[in-house]
Scaffold this active site. Structure first.
Site, PDB file in Angstrom:
ATOM      1  N   ARG A 140      -7.673   6.967 -14.212  1.00 31.93           N
ATOM      2  CA  ARG A 140      -6.773   6.561 -15.293  1.00 31.93           C
ATOM      3  C   ARG A 140      -6.423   7.780 -16.125  1.00 31.93           C
ATOM      4  O   ARG A 140      -7.234   8.689 -16.328  1.00 31.93           O
ATOM      5  CB  ARG A 140      -7.413   5.478 -16.170  1.00 31.93           C
ATOM      6  CG  ARG A 140      -7.369   4.089 -15.543  1.00 31.93           C
ATOM      7  CD  ARG A 140      -5.944   3.578 -15.367  1.00 31.93           C
ATOM      8  NE  ARG A 140      -5.875   2.233 -14.798  1.00 31.93           N
ATOM      9  CZ  ARG A 140      -5.754   1.979 -13.504  1.00 31.93           C
ATOM     10  NH1 ARG A 140      -5.712   2.972 -12.631  1.00 31.93           N
ATOM     11  NH2 ARG A 140      -5.673   0.729 -13.066  1.00 31.93           N
ATOM     12  N   GLU A 168       2.279   5.665 -19.876  1.00 38.36           N
ATOM     13  CA  GLU A 168       3.095   5.424 -18.689  1.00 38.36           C
ATOM     14  C   GLU A 168       4.204   4.425 -19.004  1.00 38.36           C
ATOM     15  O   GLU A 168       3.947   3.435 -19.698  1.00 38.36           O
ATOM     16  CB  GLU A 168       2.216   4.903 -17.542  1.00 38.36           C
ATOM     17  CG  GLU A 168       1.189   5.916 -17.079  1.00 38.36           C
ATOM     18  CD  GLU A 168       0.336   5.421 -15.913  1.00 38.36           C
ATOM     19  OE1 GLU A 168       0.510   4.258 -15.474  1.00 38.36           O
ATOM     20  OE2 GLU A 168      -0.511   6.200 -15.427  1.00 38.36           O
ATOM     21  N   HIS A 176       2.182   6.777 -10.605  1.00 41.78           N
ATOM     22  CA  HIS A 176       1.126   5.767 -10.474  1.00 41.78           C
ATOM     23  C   HIS A 176       1.371   4.890  -9.235  1.00 41.78           C
ATOM     24  O   HIS A 176       1.331   3.656  -9.312  1.00 41.78           O
ATOM     25  CB  HIS A 176       1.042   4.900 -11.732  1.00 41.78           C
ATOM     26  CG  HIS A 176      -0.304   4.249 -11.913  1.00 41.78           C
ATOM     27  ND1 HIS A 176      -0.819   3.913 -13.134  1.00 41.78           N
ATOM     28  CD2 HIS A 176      -1.249   3.865 -11.005  1.00 41.78           C
ATOM     29  CE1 HIS A 176      -2.010   3.358 -12.985  1.00 41.78           C
ATOM     30  NE2 HIS A 176      -2.287   3.317 -11.693  1.00 41.78           N
TER      31      HIS A 176
END
Length: 354
Positions: free
Chosen positions: A267, A296, A315
């Protein structure tokens, strides 16, 4: 805290988009279970494992009422309602609900964001899809390592301007190099397996320190500066929790030997991005392969976008065409355990949210 009750009249509701053949696989594996699946109430996937589905999808008022009626009738949900924390918060009031199978490996973040009362956290078991994504994440991590060692960013820059350097620059060997993996869970161990296949020596961190076959040295977070001081690569696989926030910070970067490669498939909040930029600019980090970020989507103003020795991945490293099938297979096995009153795999910790 797990609170499982066996039942002979179990109902499962599919709350997220899922291929019809996988719904049928769940039904075939558990014929005594009622599996509710009404695809017209769900958005279409735009790509494999698009669990949230097309954001342009809107239910009619009648469909919306039917969607929640269906979910509220089930003891078990496959996916968070609308695949977001707000949906989880909304369904938590259902006194019938006992267990939710989440789609994400890092489902703890959504559970935390739902801000559920302690009583609901104790009553409803949430399991993640941790482990399903281990191989694609591990492969992506190895790509990042090899990109850093083989100077692919520099090669791409030269190619873009049709530059053939007069001096040939050597690359680094993965074999014989040392990698530190933060988080020796399923993803970390799969990453370690691939690293060893390349001939790398593997060290790592684990919350509960214990010897692990194939790992030369295991420490807790306090031992990380010592591990990175002799490492060529640092790979993060840790989830985002209050305990891991900015764990890879200026202290860790300063402890590294110059030229270390950093890969983050855990993360984004685990890495202090300001400290990372400083480490990239002073040479402590020679290359960073980043699939996750503190915010994000990564803001357009972030200097990480334009840094010549950073790969920005949106991601997506965990995604694979097999993901839906693998999660469904995991759910089928867990559903057997649930019916038998046995422990489930990959329960989200309701205190630490990982």
């Amino acid at each position: 805290m797990m609170n499982i009750m066996t039942t002979n009249n179990l109902t499962v509701a599919i709350a997220v988009p899922l291929e019809a053949e996988l719904v049928e696989a769940i039904r075939a594996a558990h014929p005594a279970v009622t599996v509710l699946y009404e695809p017209e109430l769900l958005p279409q996937e735009r790509f494999p494992a698009d669990h949230a589905g097309d954001p342009a999808f809107v239910r009619t008022p009648e469909q919306e009422a039917r969607y929640w009626e269906l979910l509220n009738s089930a003891e078990v949900l496959y996916g968070f309602p609308n695949e977001n924390p707000a949906g989880l918060a909304a369904i938590a009031s259902s006194q019938k609900l006992q267990w939710i199978q989440a789609m994400a490996a890092g489902a703890g973040g959504a559970v935390k964001a739902a801000n559920l009362p302690a009583a609901d956290l104790a009553r409803i078991t949430v399991t993640s899809s941790a482990g399903v994504h281990a191989l694609p994440l591990a492969e992506f991590a190895m790509m990042g390592v090899l990109n850093g060692f083989k100077r692919t960013a520099e090669l791409a820059a030269d190619q873009a301007v049709k530059n053939w350097p007069e001096l040939r620059t050597p690359t680094r060997l993965a074999s014989g190099s040392s990698v530190v993996i933060t988080g020796l869970g399923e993803i970390g161990m799969e990453t370690a397996r691939l690293a060893r296949a390349l001939g790398m020596k593997v060290n790592g961190t684990k919350r509960n320190v214990e010897p692990i076959d194939g790992i030369e040295q295991v420490t807790d977070t306090a031992g990380l500066p010592g591990l990175v001081s002799t490492a060529d690569v640092l790979i993060n696989t840790l989830p985002g929790t209050p305990y891991t926030e900015k764990m890879i910070n200026a202290e860790i970067f300063n402890a590294m030997k110059p030229g270390t490669v950093l890969v983050n498939v855990g993360r984004g909040t685990v890495v202090d991005e300001d400290a990372l930029l400083e480490a990239l600019n002073n040479g402590q980090v020679s290359y960073a392969c980043l699939d996750v970020f503190a915010v994000e989507p990564l803001p357009a103003t972030s200097p990480l976008w334009d840094h010549p020795r950073v790969m920005v991945s949106p991601h997506t490293s965990a995604l694979s065409a097999a993901e839906n099938r693998l999660i469904a297979e995991r759910f089928i096995k867990n559903l057997s355990s649930f019916q038998a009153g046995e422990p489930l795999l990959h329960i989200v910790d309701p205190v630490h949210f990982y």
